[in-house]
Design a protein around this motif. Structure first.
Motif, mmCIF file in Angstrom:
data_model
loop_
_atom_site.group_PDB
_atom_site.id
_atom_site.type_symbol
_atom_site.label_atom_id
_atom_site.label_comp_id
_atom_site.label_asym_id
_atom_site.label_seq_id
_atom_site.Cartn_x
_atom_site.Cartn_y
_atom_site.Cartn_z
ATOM 1 N N UNK A 176 0.831 -1.201 0.000
ATOM 2 C CA UNK A 176 0.000 0.000 0.000
ATOM 3 C C UNK A 176 0.864 1.247 0.000
ATOM 4 N N UNK A 177 0.359 2.286 -0.613
ATOM 5 C CA UNK A 177 1.034 3.576 -0.536
ATOM 6 C C UNK A 177 0.797 4.191 0.835
ATOM 7 N N UNK A 178 1.823 4.884 1.320
ATOM 8 C CA UNK A 178 1.747 5.479 2.653
ATOM 9 C C UNK A 178 0.612 6.483 2.783
ATOM 10 N N UNK A 179 0.331 7.221 1.678
ATOM 11 C CA UNK A 179 -0.696 8.258 1.756
ATOM 12 C C UNK A 179 -2.042 7.675 2.173
ATOM 13 N N UNK A 180 -2.423 6.530 1.573
ATOM 14 C CA UNK A 180 -3.722 5.958 1.907
ATOM 15 C C UNK A 180 -3.725 5.448 3.342
ATOM 16 N N UNK A 181 -2.636 4.852 3.751
ATOM 17 C CA UNK A 181 -2.541 4.362 5.127
ATOM 18 C C UNK A 181 -2.667 5.510 6.131
ATOM 19 N N UNK A 182 -2.023 6.621 5.819
ATOM 20 C CA UNK A 182 -2.049 7.769 6.730
ATOM 21 C C UNK A 182 -3.413 8.448 6.746
ATOM 22 N N UNK A 183 -4.073 8.483 5.576
ATOM 23 C CA UNK A 183 -5.374 9.144 5.485
ATOM 24 C C UNK A 183 -6.514 8.273 6.006
ATOM 25 N N UNK A 184 -6.279 6.956 6.062
ATOM 26 C CA UNK A 184 -7.337 6.031 6.469
ATOM 27 C C UNK A 184 -6.816 5.046 7.520
ATOM 28 N N UNK A 185 -6.346 5.559 8.643
ATOM 29 C CA UNK A 185 -5.690 4.690 9.633
ATOM 30 C C UNK A 185 -6.607 3.614 10.210
ATOM 31 N N UNK A 186 -7.922 3.858 10.221
ATOM 32 C CA UNK A 186 -8.844 2.888 10.795
ATOM 33 C C UNK A 186 -9.345 1.870 9.782
ATOM 34 N N UNK A 187 -8.977 2.049 8.525
ATOM 35 C CA UNK A 187 -9.497 1.176 7.468
ATOM 36 C C UNK A 187 -8.491 0.144 6.978
ATOM 37 N N UNK A 188 -7.233 0.292 7.351
ATOM 38 C CA UNK A 188 -6.218 -0.638 6.852
ATOM 39 C C UNK A 188 -6.500 -2.069 7.300
ATOM 40 N N UNK A 189 -6.950 -2.235 8.531
ATOM 41 C CA UNK A 189 -7.273 -3.582 9.017
ATOM 42 C C UNK A 189 -8.458 -4.169 8.258
ATOM 43 N N UNK A 190 -9.386 -3.313 7.804
ATOM 44 C CA UNK A 190 -10.534 -3.784 7.017
ATOM 45 C C UNK A 190 -10.069 -4.360 5.684
ATOM 46 N N UNK A 191 -9.037 -3.766 5.118
ATOM 47 C CA UNK A 191 -8.475 -4.275 3.866
ATOM 48 C C UNK A 191 -7.979 -5.706 4.062
ATOM 49 N N UNK A 192 -7.237 -5.913 5.144
ATOM 50 C CA UNK A 192 -6.716 -7.255 5.431
ATOM 51 C C UNK A 192 -7.858 -8.223 5.735
ATOM 52 N N UNK A 193 -8.841 -7.769 6.494
ATOM 53 C CA UNK A 193 -9.978 -8.630 6.817
ATOM 54 C C UNK A 193 -10.703 -9.076 5.552
ATOM 55 N N UNK A 194 -10.901 -8.158 4.621
ATOM 56 C CA UNK A 194 -11.560 -8.499 3.360
ATOM 57 C C UNK A 194 -10.766 -9.552 2.600
ATOM 58 N N UNK A 195 -9.465 -9.416 2.585
ATOM 59 C CA UNK A 195 -8.626 -10.376 1.873
ATOM 60 C C UNK A 195 -8.621 -11.733 2.572
ATOM 61 N N UNK A 196 -8.622 -11.730 3.900
ATOM 62 C CA UNK A 196 -8.680 -12.995 4.642
ATOM 63 C C UNK A 196 -10.009 -13.704 4.403
ATOM 64 N N UNK A 197 -11.092 -12.937 4.306
ATOM 65 C CA UNK A 197 -12.400 -13.535 4.046
ATOM 66 C C UNK A 197 -12.463 -14.111 2.631
ATOM 67 N N UNK A 198 -11.816 -13.437 1.681
ATOM 68 C CA UNK A 198 -11.752 -13.970 0.318
ATOM 69 C C UNK A 198 -10.980 -15.280 0.296
ATOM 70 N N UNK A 199 -9.899 -15.345 1.061
ATOM 71 C CA UNK A 199 -9.108 -16.574 1.144
ATOM 72 C C UNK A 199 -9.946 -17.711 1.711
#
Length: 331
Positions: free
Chosen positions: A226-249
């Motif tokens: 991920x680009x740092x800008x998105x991580x910094x602008x959306x600090x509470x959403x980064x874990x949701x990204x991982x959760x979505x990918x884990x659910x897809x798996x």
């Protein structure tokens, strides 16, 4: 004065609406992945089942026909997230100072060195002076392939001719005898009609890697970046990204028939190829970023560096485990 107050109220209302719209666009997650390689199936399932959207994320998927497309897009800030992107490419980006963080390992090596059934070649040691088909330079598979040929057999790039192409093209090259051997995933081999009679596997990269490193774990070739800008602008959403990918798996592992249907539609795979991909779902895909995963990635970098694929040192903050750990903790 009353008309002026009315105008001011209208302007303020429009400003609020504009800010809301701007905020919505600012939080859109632009996701890129390579649609001709190992990330195809995982990406197709993520899109079809809308796992990001189920986490409340606004998402835009961007497809790349070239293995280096996602890394180039990350560098130019055309996407915020790339998954299944080449590990070698991601490591190189970080060394160039591109503001990125690695947030998960997503694809494991699952490739074989294949020759025609009637080929006189019986082992990788016999590939000196031969034409070998591989993914374009920059892909994780090619990074591992060239590393094991060097580490286990002393074959440098100058000792054979690397012919680059996406995997369907590599299969075509091999069948037409334009190359002597090809590095391909089992899912690609399975899509070749009568592959059991036409093709022969002489080695798997996973076993070759373990032989070279004397390690029990195979290397990762695809990662989520991920680009740092998105991580910094959306600090509470980064874990949701991982959760979505884990659910897809988890979905892919539990619903093989659905994976087959998705791949037939999204990738125009035949039944045999789609079923084979579904059967190999957990052998190819993962979403993990424990310390052992980070250690494996660091070891892979050292192998690439020793083989001349990469140089220098990695940024100390490249491996960012917080989103994965938060996702595991249910945050």
């Amino acid at each position: 004065m009353k008309p002026l107050r009315t105008v001011i109220k209208v302007v303020l209302a429009l400003s609020i609406i504009a800010c809301s719209i701007t905020g919505a666009y600012a939080t859109t997650l632009r996701v890129g992945y390579w649609t001709s390689g190992i990330s195809l199936g995982f990406g197709a399932v993520l899109e079809a089942q809308k796992f990001f959207e189920k986490q409340g994320l606004q998402v835009q998927f961007i497809h790349f026909p070239d293995v280096n497309g996602p890394t180039t897009a990350l560098a130019s800030n055309a996407i915020d997230l790339a998954f299944g992107t080449s590990l070698a490419g991601a490591l190189s980006l970080s060394q160039q100072g591109v503001p990125i963080r690695m947030i998960a390992a997503t694809q494991m090596i699952d490739a074989q060195i294949v020759v025609l059934a009637d080929s006189p070649i019986r082992a990788p040691s016999e590939l000196r002076g031969k034409k070998i088909g591989m993914s374009p330079v920059g892909s994780g598979t090619t990074g591992v392939g060239t590393a094991v040929l060097d580490g286990n057999y002393g074959l440098k790039l100058a000792d054979y001719r690397l012919v680059a192409g996406d995997e369907p093209r590599l299969a075509q090259f091999l069948l037409q005898k334009n190359v002597d051997a090809a590095v391909m995933r089992p899912t690609t081999v399975a899509q070749v009609p009568d592959s059991n009679q036409k093709l022969r596997v002489i080695a798997t990269l996973s076993d070759q890697w373990k032989q070279m490193t004397r390690a029990s774990t195979p290397p990762y070739i695809g990662v989520a970046v991920m680009r740092n800008e998105w991580l910094e602008q959306n600090p509470n959403d980064a874990a949701k990204v991982i959760t979505a990918m884990r659910e897809a798996l988890a979905f892919g592992a539990a619903n093989p028939a659905a994976v087959v249907a998705i791949l037939r539609k999204a990738a125009s795979m035949n039944d045999q190829g789609a079923r084979f991909y579904s059967d190999h779902w957990t052998a190819m895909n993962t979403v993990s970023f424990k310390q052992t995963d980070v250690d494996t990635l660091k070891r892979t970098f050292e192998v690439f560096k020793a083989g001349g694929t990469l140089k220098g040192e990695l940024p100390a903050d490249l491996f960012y485990q917080k989103p994965y750990l938060d996702s595991e903790a249910g945050k």
